[in-house]
Design an enzyme around this catalytic site. Structure first.
Site, PDB file in Angstrom:
ATOM      1  N   GLN A 255       0.835  -1.193   0.000  1.00  0.00           N
ATOM      2  CA  GLN A 255       0.000   0.000   0.000  1.00  0.00           C
ATOM      3  C   GLN A 255       0.874   1.247   0.000  1.00  0.00           C
ATOM      4  O   GLN A 255       1.665   1.442   0.917  1.00  0.00           O
ATOM      5  CB  GLN A 255      -0.879  -0.035   1.249  1.00  0.00           C
ATOM      6  N   GLY A 256       0.761   2.066  -1.011  1.00  0.00           N
ATOM      7  CA  GLY A 256       1.563   3.288  -1.080  1.00  0.00           C
ATOM      8  C   GLY A 256       0.751   4.503  -0.696  1.00  0.00           C
ATOM      9  O   GLY A 256       0.197   5.184  -1.565  1.00  0.00           O
ATOM     10  N   TYR A 257       0.629   4.761   0.596  1.00  0.00           N
ATOM     11  CA  TYR A 257      -0.150   5.912   1.064  1.00  0.00           C
ATOM     12  C   TYR A 257       0.765   6.977   1.673  1.00  0.00           C
ATOM     13  O   TYR A 257       0.965   8.037   1.120  1.00  0.00           O
ATOM     14  CB  TYR A 257      -1.174   5.476   2.122  1.00  0.00           C
ATOM     15  N   SER A 258       1.310   6.658   2.884  1.00  0.00           N
ATOM     16  CA  SER A 258       2.055   7.673   3.634  1.00  0.00           C
ATOM     17  C   SER A 258       3.304   8.107   2.893  1.00  0.00           C
ATOM     18  O   SER A 258       3.910   7.338   2.143  1.00  0.00           O
ATOM     19  CB  SER A 258       2.475   7.115   4.997  1.00  0.00           C
TER      20      SER A 258
ATOM     21  N   SER B  34       4.529  -1.633   4.133  1.00  0.00           N
ATOM     22  CA  SER B  34       4.747  -3.035   4.529  1.00  0.00           C
ATOM     23  C   SER B  34       4.825  -3.892   3.271  1.00  0.00           C
ATOM     24  O   SER B  34       4.212  -3.555   2.260  1.00  0.00           O
ATOM     25  CB  SER B  34       3.595  -3.563   5.381  1.00  0.00           C
TER      26      SER B  34
ATOM     27  N   GLU C 171      -9.219  -1.007   7.134  1.00  0.00           N
ATOM     28  CA  GLU C 171      -7.989  -1.191   7.885  1.00  0.00           C
ATOM     29  C   GLU C 171      -8.231  -0.990   9.376  1.00  0.00           C
ATOM     30  O   GLU C 171      -7.736  -1.744  10.208  1.00  0.00           O
ATOM     31  CB  GLU C 171      -6.926  -0.197   7.384  1.00  0.00           C
TER      32      GLU C 171
END
Lengths: 388, 357
Positions: A121-124, A156, A239
């Protein structure tokens, strides 16, 4: 209040238990011997991907929270591993089901469920944590493609992942929340570099990911250009529910009680020390509260606030359970890595440290308190700072 | 399966809240406390019209025949407005004692009168549950009781008393040799010291009954705290939305709103624990003692946190007699200690699970 099971649900529970008894030889120590085969078996029988339509590789059952709970309890009882629960399955799949195109659903959901594709997951970003909408990774139009540049952090499984679902800024002139798109691309695309980020646990649970002119087709956007913020919020909801899961907390408390009954100091069991026993009972009351709170959120329409507090309370409680285990172990509690005196492979210390990450991740405790007070209690928002 | 209130339960909750808003507003509570009134017959009469005294009494004896879940909802509603009523003794513990351990004759004699609100029952069970202080305790022999019982509940104007002796046996008597008030922090629920001197008393049948009374009392005290604490949270939120400092409502400061969020985050799951403990008392007797203990101890802790935090959110005005927030603060404080403070109750919780050697 009626907590009795109907005959139909009782029969269902027997069915789940019978399945678990018949396949007990396929897992050991809570882990499947062959993860992909176990996953397939669970999907075929409706114990994983239960409500995902058959057409996309799921089992195709109607959503039924009580049956889901019966399955969860039966698996805990049998110490059987649940289906795979990576970020692809827990977060991407529900998002695609809600807002993905037909083509995206058909292409990605099935292989993700079967464990053939691992996602990250590429969020922050370094400058966009709690203020996620401030993200700066840019996607510049180039014909039918975007060229993506920037960096992500706290990613992660980026080392193992074949694919990423990522938030990027596609509309630089739009307002903060309206210029973001949710996009999928392979981690093997040229221009991606992954650097493991070693945490205080000594392991690299997270990574940094750097993008330099990564070419991604525009067709890979999910839910429409500029709609990424809203798409991401559907995922975050999933989540947060996962992070505060009371079943996991209950299982951990059970291990703590076993530990306190087994370990001795000067020949006295820890459980016979009234101070430790009192702390244990305080935590048990909290664990029970969260368990019943969980039951309530499943069946009570008036449980809005009850739902909102799960992430905050559940993650803190997990941390406290690990803290008591460390204290109960005394000097043994500081052992880590390996060695003949180490208990539970160092998991209590590891959890104690890693849980702090879960208190912070997925919306920090402070962000949760903003949500509870603003949306739950109707309190005013922090006034916006006016730029000089 | 449904972990939620039924339509009837929601209706009960609503009608009680509406009635109590009229019967027991802050001015009435203040008058009760300031004048050291021992009983508020006006409030009890109003609640009797709704059938509250007979909530747990079987229909054949003129009651509503409901369970502890409904009683917990009532206790919560009473705690919300810190109502001065003999609910715990007269409507919960005494009827339960009679139902669990009374003869048919004792039940016929007392339950209809208790159910209608015509008779009031006091209850003195502190010593065998919370432990004896200052050598208090009652001894029973040959249909007579002798000794002192501290922290007796709802004895004002009582027509009968349920008394536990040192060994946990229950007795029914109609008079005490003397009843001395024990002034406490919480003026909304007066306590008494009862002295018995060879006082005639009818023994009630079963010794197990005291444990059930204890469990019911613990759930009721927890529910009362739940209601009082919810009220304190509501008041803190309302005040924080109204009060302005530095040109903004203080509720827009995270330092303040996070305190409110913490109160809500503690209280909301505690509500589910209280509901479950009450449900277990009615439907899952094996689990009931442990759940009652956890509900009592946990709500004592949460209650203390909410009581001090809400007062703090109110700032200086929260401390004043004028605002009256202290009635809720003290009610929660009294619930915490009554019939065993949390440390003692948690020891029971551990013992019930075989965790004490």
């Amino acid at each position: 209040m009626d907590l009795t099971l109907t005959p139909e649900l009782t029969a269902f529970r027997d069915e789940v238990r019978a399945f678990l008894a018949a396949h007990a030889d396929q897992h050991e120590g809570g882990a499947p011997k062959d993860p992909k085969a176990w996953q397939k078996l669970l999907i075929d029988n409706g114990y994983a991907a239960r409500t995902i339509p058959k057409a996309y590789g799921g089992y195709g059952a109607e959503p039924d929270i009580l049956k889901s709970r019966i399955i969860a309890e039966a698996f805990i009882e049998a110490n059987a591993p649940r289906g795979m629960a990576g970020q692809g399955i827990s977060m991407l799949v529900p998002t695609l089901l809600e807002v993905g195109s037909e083509e995206q659903k058909t292409r990605w959901i099935g292989p993700t469920l079967r464990g053939e594709i691992i996602w990250c997951q590429g969020y922050s970003e370094p400058g966009a944590g709690s203020d996620l909408a401030n993200l700066q990774t840019k996607a510049v139009e180039d014909g039918d493609d975007f060229l993506i540049s920037g960096s992500k952090i706290w990613t992660s499984t980026a080392m193992q992942a074949q694919m990423i679902f990522c938030l990027v800024r596609t509309e630089p002139k739009a307002a903060k929340h309206e210029g973001i798109s949710y996009i999928l691309f392979p981690m093997s695309t040229p221009g991606i570099e992954v650097r493991p980020l070693k945490s205080m646990t000594g392991q690299a649970e997270f990574n940094e990911v750097f993008f330099t002119d990564v070419r991604v087709p525009k067709a890979n956007v999910v839910g429409g250009r500029g709609r990424g913020w809203f798409v991401a919020n559907t995922t975050l909801k999933h989540e947060r529910g996962m992070l505060g899961d009371p079943n996991a907390t209950e299982a951990r408390l059970k291990s703590l009680i076993e530990l306190m009954r087994r370990e001795t100091v000067d020949g006295q069991r820890i459980i016979d020390n009234p101070i430790f026993r009192d702390r244990l009972m305080q935590l048990q009351a909290r664990v029970l509260s969260m368990k019943f709170n969980g039951l309530r959120t499943m069946t009570d329409d008036t449980a809005g606030l009850a739902r909102m507090v799960v992430k905050l309370q559940g993650c803190e409680l997990n941390h406290q359970v690990a803290a008591l285990a460390i204290d109960a172990l005394g000097e043994l509690g500081i052992l880590y890595h390996d060695g003949p005196h180490l208990r539970a492979k160092g998991n209590w210390q590891r959890n104690y440290m890693f849980d702090l990450g879960l208190i912070i991740g997925g919306g920090t405790a402070q962000i949760q308190k903003n949500i509870i007070s603003e949306r739950g209690l109707g309190m005013p928002r922090e006034p916006k700072v006016v730029e000089a | 399966m449904r972990f939620a209130l039924s339509e009837d339960q929601t209706l009960l909750q609503d009608s009680l809240s509406r009635t109590l808003a009229d019967l027991s507003p802050l001015e009435r509570v203040r008058r009760f406390a300031d004048e050291n009134q021992a009983a508020a017959p006006d409030i009890w009469a109003g609640l009797s019209e709704l059938g509250l005294p007979g909530l747990l009494v079987p229909e054949e004896y003129g009651g509503l025949g409901l369970g502890l879940v409904e009683a917990a909802l009532a206790a919560e509603a009473l705690g919300r407005v810190v109502a001065p009523t003999p609910f715990l003794g007269s409507a919960v513990l005494a009827p339960l004692a009679l139902m669990l351990a009374g003869t048919d004759e004792q039940k016929s004699r007392w339950l209809p009168k208790l159910a209608s609100g015509e008779a009031i029952a006091g209850v003195a069970i502190s010593e065998p549950i919370a432990g004896a202080r200052e050598n208090a305790g009652v001894a029973a022999a040959n249909g007579r009781v002798t000794g002192t019982a501290l922290f007796a509940l709802d004895t004002a104007g009582a027509d009968l008393l349920i008394v536990a002796d040192r060994t946990g046996g229950l007795h029914l008597t109609q008079l005490a040799h003397s009843a001395e008030p024990m002034p406490s922090i919480d003026a909304t629920r007066p306590l008494c010291q009862l002295t018995f001197s060879d006082t005639p008393a009818e023994p009630l049948a079963s010794n197990q009954a005291l444990e059930r009374l204890r469990d019911a009392a613990w759930v009721m005290l927890a529910a009362d705290t739940l209601g009082a604490a919810q009220s304190m949270l509501d008041k803190a939120v309302a005040y924080a939305k109204e009060r302005k400092q530095f040109g903004r409502t203080i509720g827009s400061f995270q330092a303040v709103k996070h305190l409110c969020a913490e109160m809500a985050a503690e209280l909301e799951p505690a509500r589910a624990l209280v509901w479950y403990a009450a449900y277990a008392f009615d439907k899952a007797p094996d689990e009931a003692p442990l759940m009652a203990a956890h509900a009592k101890a946990h709500l004592s802790e949460i209650g203390r946190f909410v009581a001090r935090t809400s007062t703090e959110v109110h700032g200086g005005i929260g401390m004043t007699d004028l605002l009256g927030l202290h009635y809720w603060f003290k009610r929660i404080g009294q619930n915490r200690q009554l019939l065993g403070g949390p440390e003692r109750v948690r020891e029971t919780a551990a013992r019930l699970q075989g965790l004490i050697a």
